[in-house]
Write a protein that holds these residues in place. Sequence first.
Motif, PDB file in Angstrom:
ATOM      1  N   ASN A  56      12.554   3.698   1.541  1.00 39.26           N
ATOM      2  CA  ASN A  56      13.492   3.595   0.465  1.00 39.26           C
ATOM      3  C   ASN A  56      12.771   2.862  -0.828  1.00 39.26           C
ATOM      4  OD1 ASN A  56      16.522   3.860   0.696  1.00 39.26           O
ATOM      5  ND2 ASN A  56      16.024   2.701   2.637  1.00 39.26           N
ATOM      6  N   ARG A  57      13.020   3.033  -2.047  1.00 37.57           N
ATOM      7  CA  ARG A  57      12.187   2.670  -3.257  1.00 37.57           C
ATOM      8  C   ARG A  57      13.172   1.419  -3.662  1.00 37.57           C
ATOM      9  NH1 ARG A  57      11.141   6.723  -7.702  1.00 37.57           N
ATOM     10  NH2 ARG A  57      13.357   6.975  -8.035  1.00 37.57           N
ATOM     11  N   PHE A  58      12.357   0.481  -4.033  1.00 40.16           N
ATOM     12  CA  PHE A  58      13.221  -0.664  -4.819  1.00 40.16           C
ATOM     13  C   PHE A  58      12.395  -0.995  -6.421  1.00 40.16           C
ATOM     14  CE2 PHE A  58      13.748  -1.080  -0.517  1.00 40.16           C
ATOM     15  CZ  PHE A  58      15.144  -1.617  -0.257  1.00 40.16           C
ATOM     16  N   ASP A  85      10.343  16.416  -1.577  1.00 43.62           N
ATOM     17  CA  ASP A  85      11.401  16.177  -2.699  1.00 43.62           C
ATOM     18  C   ASP A  85      11.602  14.604  -2.922  1.00 43.62           C
ATOM     19  OD1 ASP A  85      13.449  15.847  -4.607  1.00 43.62           O
ATOM     20  OD2 ASP A  85      14.809  17.662  -3.511  1.00 43.62           O
ATOM     21  N   LEU A  86      10.830  13.965  -3.662  1.00 42.78           N
ATOM     22  CA  LEU A  86      11.040  12.782  -3.887  1.00 42.78           C
ATOM     23  C   LEU A  86      12.087  12.080  -4.678  1.00 42.78           C
ATOM     24  CD1 LEU A  86       7.176  11.894  -4.536  1.00 42.78           C
ATOM     25  CD2 LEU A  86       8.517  11.933  -2.145  1.00 42.78           C
ATOM     26  N   ASP A  87      12.958  12.901  -5.287  1.00 47.85           N
ATOM     27  CA  ASP A  87      13.952  12.849  -5.783  1.00 47.85           C
ATOM     28  C   ASP A  87      15.155  11.853  -4.855  1.00 47.85           C
ATOM     29  OD1 ASP A  87      13.290  13.663  -8.408  1.00 47.85           O
ATOM     30  OD2 ASP A  87      14.266  15.273  -8.034  1.00 47.85           O
ATOM     31  N   VAL A  88      14.895  12.339  -3.660  1.00 51.01           N
ATOM     32  CA  VAL A  88      15.739  11.644  -2.618  1.00 51.01           C
ATOM     33  C   VAL A  88      15.673  10.310  -2.484  1.00 51.01           C
ATOM     34  CG1 VAL A  88      15.972  11.364  -0.113  1.00 51.01           C
ATOM     35  CG2 VAL A  88      15.571  13.649  -0.908  1.00 51.01           C
ATOM     36  N   GLN A 119      18.520   5.635   1.214  1.00 55.33           N
ATOM     37  CA  GLN A 119      18.590   6.258   2.562  1.00 55.33           C
ATOM     38  C   GLN A 119      18.976   5.563   3.801  1.00 55.33           C
ATOM     39  OE1 GLN A 119      17.717   9.617   2.090  1.00 55.33           O
ATOM     40  NE2 GLN A 119      17.778   8.765  -0.132  1.00 55.33           N
ATOM     41  N   GLN A 120      19.435   5.987   4.875  1.00 55.37           N
ATOM     42  CA  GLN A 120      19.934   5.107   6.188  1.00 55.37           C
ATOM     43  C   GLN A 120      19.474   5.901   7.285  1.00 55.37           C
ATOM     44  OE1 GLN A 120      21.791   2.522   5.824  1.00 55.37           O
ATOM     45  NE2 GLN A 120      22.044   2.436   3.596  1.00 55.37           N
ATOM     46  N   LEU A 121      19.102   5.027   8.185  1.00 58.67           N
ATOM     47  CA  LEU A 121      18.971   5.730   9.577  1.00 58.67           C
ATOM     48  C   LEU A 121      20.204   6.462  10.031  1.00 58.67           C
ATOM     49  CD1 LEU A 121      16.680   2.654  11.046  1.00 58.67           C
ATOM     50  CD2 LEU A 121      16.079   4.627  10.028  1.00 58.67           C
ATOM     51  N   SER A 122      19.810   7.165  10.944  1.00 63.44           N
ATOM     52  CA  SER A 122      20.853   8.336  11.549  1.00 63.44           C
ATOM     53  C   SER A 122      20.558   8.945  12.731  1.00 63.44           C
ATOM     54  CB  SER A 122      21.368   9.054  10.486  1.00 63.44           C
ATOM     55  OG  SER A 122      20.640  10.198  10.402  1.00 63.44           O
ATOM     56  N   GLU A 123      21.422   9.518  13.582  1.00 65.81           N
ATOM     57  CA  GLU A 123      20.941  10.254  14.614  1.00 65.81           C
ATOM     58  C   GLU A 123      20.019  11.309  14.492  1.00 65.81           C
ATOM     59  OE1 GLU A 123      23.806  10.416  13.281  1.00 65.81           O
ATOM     60  OE2 GLU A 123      24.301  12.541  13.153  1.00 65.81           O
ATOM     61  N   ALA A 124      19.714  11.880  13.358  1.00 69.60           N
ATOM     62  CA  ALA A 124      18.836  12.749  12.976  1.00 69.60           C
ATOM     63  C   ALA A 124      17.411  12.379  12.124  1.00 69.60           C
ATOM     64  CB  ALA A 124      19.400  13.876  11.989  1.00 69.60           C
ATOM     65  N   ARG A 125      17.292  10.875  11.709  1.00 71.52           N
ATOM     66  CA  ARG A 125      16.336  10.318  10.985  1.00 71.52           C
ATOM     67  C   ARG A 125      16.086   8.871  11.648  1.00 71.52           C
ATOM     68  NH1 ARG A 125      17.487  10.659   4.878  1.00 71.52           N
ATOM     69  NH2 ARG A 125      15.183  10.589   4.655  1.00 71.52           N
ATOM     70  N   TYR A 126      14.860   9.076  12.447  1.00 67.20           N
ATOM     71  CA  TYR A 126      14.444   7.722  13.076  1.00 67.20           C
ATOM     72  C   TYR A 126      13.700   6.936  12.062  1.00 67.20           C
ATOM     73  CZ  TYR A 126      14.973  10.026  17.585  1.00 67.20           C
ATOM     74  OH  TYR A 126      15.532  10.748  18.801  1.00 67.20           O
ATOM     75  N   THR A 127      13.163   7.313  10.914  1.00 68.05           N
ATOM     76  CA  THR A 127      12.798   6.441   9.972  1.00 68.05           C
ATOM     77  C   THR A 127      13.066   6.947   8.574  1.00 68.05           C
ATOM     78  OG1 THR A 127      10.580   5.140   9.086  1.00 68.05           O
ATOM     79  CG2 THR A 127      10.589   7.649   9.766  1.00 68.05           C
ATOM     80  N   ARG A 133       0.750  -1.129  -0.108  1.00 66.30           N
ATOM     81  CA  ARG A 133      -0.210   0.072  -0.203  1.00 66.30           C
ATOM     82  C   ARG A 133       0.718   1.350  -0.116  1.00 66.30           C
ATOM     83  NH1 ARG A 133      -5.114  -1.079   4.197  1.00 66.30           N
ATOM     84  NH2 ARG A 133      -6.010  -3.064   3.344  1.00 66.30           N
ATOM     85  N   CYS A 134       1.822   1.126   0.234  1.00 60.97           N
ATOM     86  CA  CYS A 134       2.940   2.196   0.609  1.00 60.97           C
ATOM     87  C   CYS A 134       3.261   2.904  -1.090  1.00 60.97           C
ATOM     88  CB  CYS A 134       4.356   1.962   1.158  1.00 60.97           C
ATOM     89  SG  CYS A 134       5.425   3.386   1.467  1.00 60.97           S
ATOM     90  N   ILE A 135       2.971   4.454  -0.969  1.00 57.92           N
ATOM     91  CA  ILE A 135       3.355   4.981  -2.388  1.00 57.92           C
ATOM     92  C   ILE A 135       4.785   5.982  -2.416  1.00 57.92           C
ATOM     93  CG2 ILE A 135       0.777   5.036  -2.951  1.00 57.92           C
ATOM     94  CD1 ILE A 135       0.719   8.046  -1.736  1.00 57.92           C
ATOM     95  N   GLY A 136       5.461   5.648  -1.150  1.00 55.52           N
ATOM     96  CA  GLY A 136       6.623   6.592  -1.157  1.00 55.52           C
ATOM     97  C   GLY A 136       6.537   8.039  -1.161  1.00 55.52           C
ATOM     98  N   CYS A 137       5.319   8.341  -0.449  1.00 55.06           N
ATOM     99  CA  CYS A 137       5.251   9.988  -0.237  1.00 55.06           C
ATOM    100  C   CYS A 137       5.858  10.487   0.792  1.00 55.06           C
ATOM    101  CB  CYS A 137       3.796  10.309   0.082  1.00 55.06           C
ATOM    102  SG  CYS A 137       3.324   9.697   1.637  1.00 55.06           S
ATOM    103  N   ARG A 138       6.692   9.865   1.615  1.00 55.85           N
ATOM    104  CA  ARG A 138       7.485  10.428   2.598  1.00 55.85           C
ATOM    105  C   ARG A 138       6.949  11.158   3.705  1.00 55.85           C
ATOM    106  NH1 ARG A 138      12.385  13.378   0.925  1.00 55.85           N
ATOM    107  NH2 ARG A 138      13.474  12.552   2.983  1.00 55.85           N
ATOM    108  N   LYS A 139       5.499  11.188   3.666  1.00 51.27           N
ATOM    109  CA  LYS A 139       4.699  11.928   4.851  1.00 51.27           C
ATOM    110  C   LYS A 139       5.103  11.519   6.176  1.00 51.27           C
ATOM    111  CE  LYS A 139       1.057  13.660   2.001  1.00 51.27           C
ATOM    112  NZ  LYS A 139       1.465  14.928   1.855  1.00 51.27           N
ATOM    113  N   CYS A 140       5.512  10.146   6.275  1.00 48.31           N
ATOM    114  CA  CYS A 140       5.686   9.306   7.548  1.00 48.31           C
ATOM    115  C   CYS A 140       7.138  10.025   8.221  1.00 48.31           C
ATOM    116  CB  CYS A 140       5.719   7.795   7.450  1.00 48.31           C
ATOM    117  SG  CYS A 140       6.796   7.494   6.313  1.00 48.31           S
TER     118      CYS A 140
END
Length: 364
Positions: A94-96, A75-78, A83-91, A49-56
């Motif tokens: 990624n697109r496959f 910016d979905l070009d990201v 994308q990797q988890l980091s101290e500034a990104r809890y979630t 169901r995920c569309i990769g909107c990155r709202k989460c």
Amino acid sequence: MGITRRQLLGWMAAGAAGTAVFPGEGKTAVKTHFAGFPDSAGVLHDITRCIGCRKCEAACNEVNDLPAPAKPFDDLDVLKQPQQLSEARYTVVNRFQPAGQESPVYVKTQCNHCLEPACASACFVKAIKKEETGAVTYDESLCVGCRYCMIACPFSVPAYEYNEPLTPRIMKCTMCHPLIKKGELPGCVAICPKEALTFGSREELIKIARQRIYKHPGRYIHHIYGEQEMGGTSWLYLAGNPFSALSMRTDLGMGPAPALTSGALAVVPLIVGVGVLFLTGLYAITKRKEKIAEEERLEAVNQTRSELEELMQQKLAEQKKAAEKEKEAAVKREVERAVAEAAKPTESEATDDSASAKEEHGNA
């Protein structure tokens, strides 16, 4: 506080022996399987169901007051780059692009909140704990920064604030534990526009997942990721592609993660016990060296001061002697000058002498 190297080595040997004699006292990894708290909550991520909107991602950033990313979340070009988890990104999302499939697949990644977290079992100060809500939380006030949780996590989730020089923390998703306690949804679940994320009782989520697989066998592979992996996780996944094709680990087995890390991390108490003695002894030796150095410094300062005072007194004596000699010479010169002046005839005496001389010359 004074201590010698001999005393320090003796303390360390005693500490190591004590840990060896009482090995059970310091085990960090549990031996019994913990199946999770009854009625604990979880999240079901339906990848189809995920569309990769990155709202989460944006909601997570806002709820947890994380730093703004270099590029905005819309910016979905990201997604063109991993994308990797980091101290500034809890979630992160990624697109496959599975082979032979037109539509891409989007997968949200965060802490899976294991039923029996390896990170919590490795944490000897209990800074990480499994909550009854299902969330795995972190208490920075207890953390000593050993980062064993990072080593223990089979999903490589915990991140460390390496750029924070004073109070670095372990950073990871908390499943919005404070919101759950208030009866609210996690930020990412609340904002998902396609209901790709479902929050609820873990048991109910497993039932929902099985029903979806049963009703749509052609849409899903027959597996609920997280139901058994690593002894079970509070975050569950449904997908239409093999999980191995979505960069999700399928080599972890069904046993709880602490069983895998118990061997390596069982030495932590020994390291910590001996380490504390070592650091204490090292501190004492350092302080003793500092005390000796301070005493030597004061002795050197006093000696230098004495030498300077002696030299100063010597110079003053020499100057005093020279001044007295100069004074005596000046007095002598003045006396001689005064005697010379006194020996000279006065003007009247000179006039009388001149008149007498003329008179004598006239008589002659």
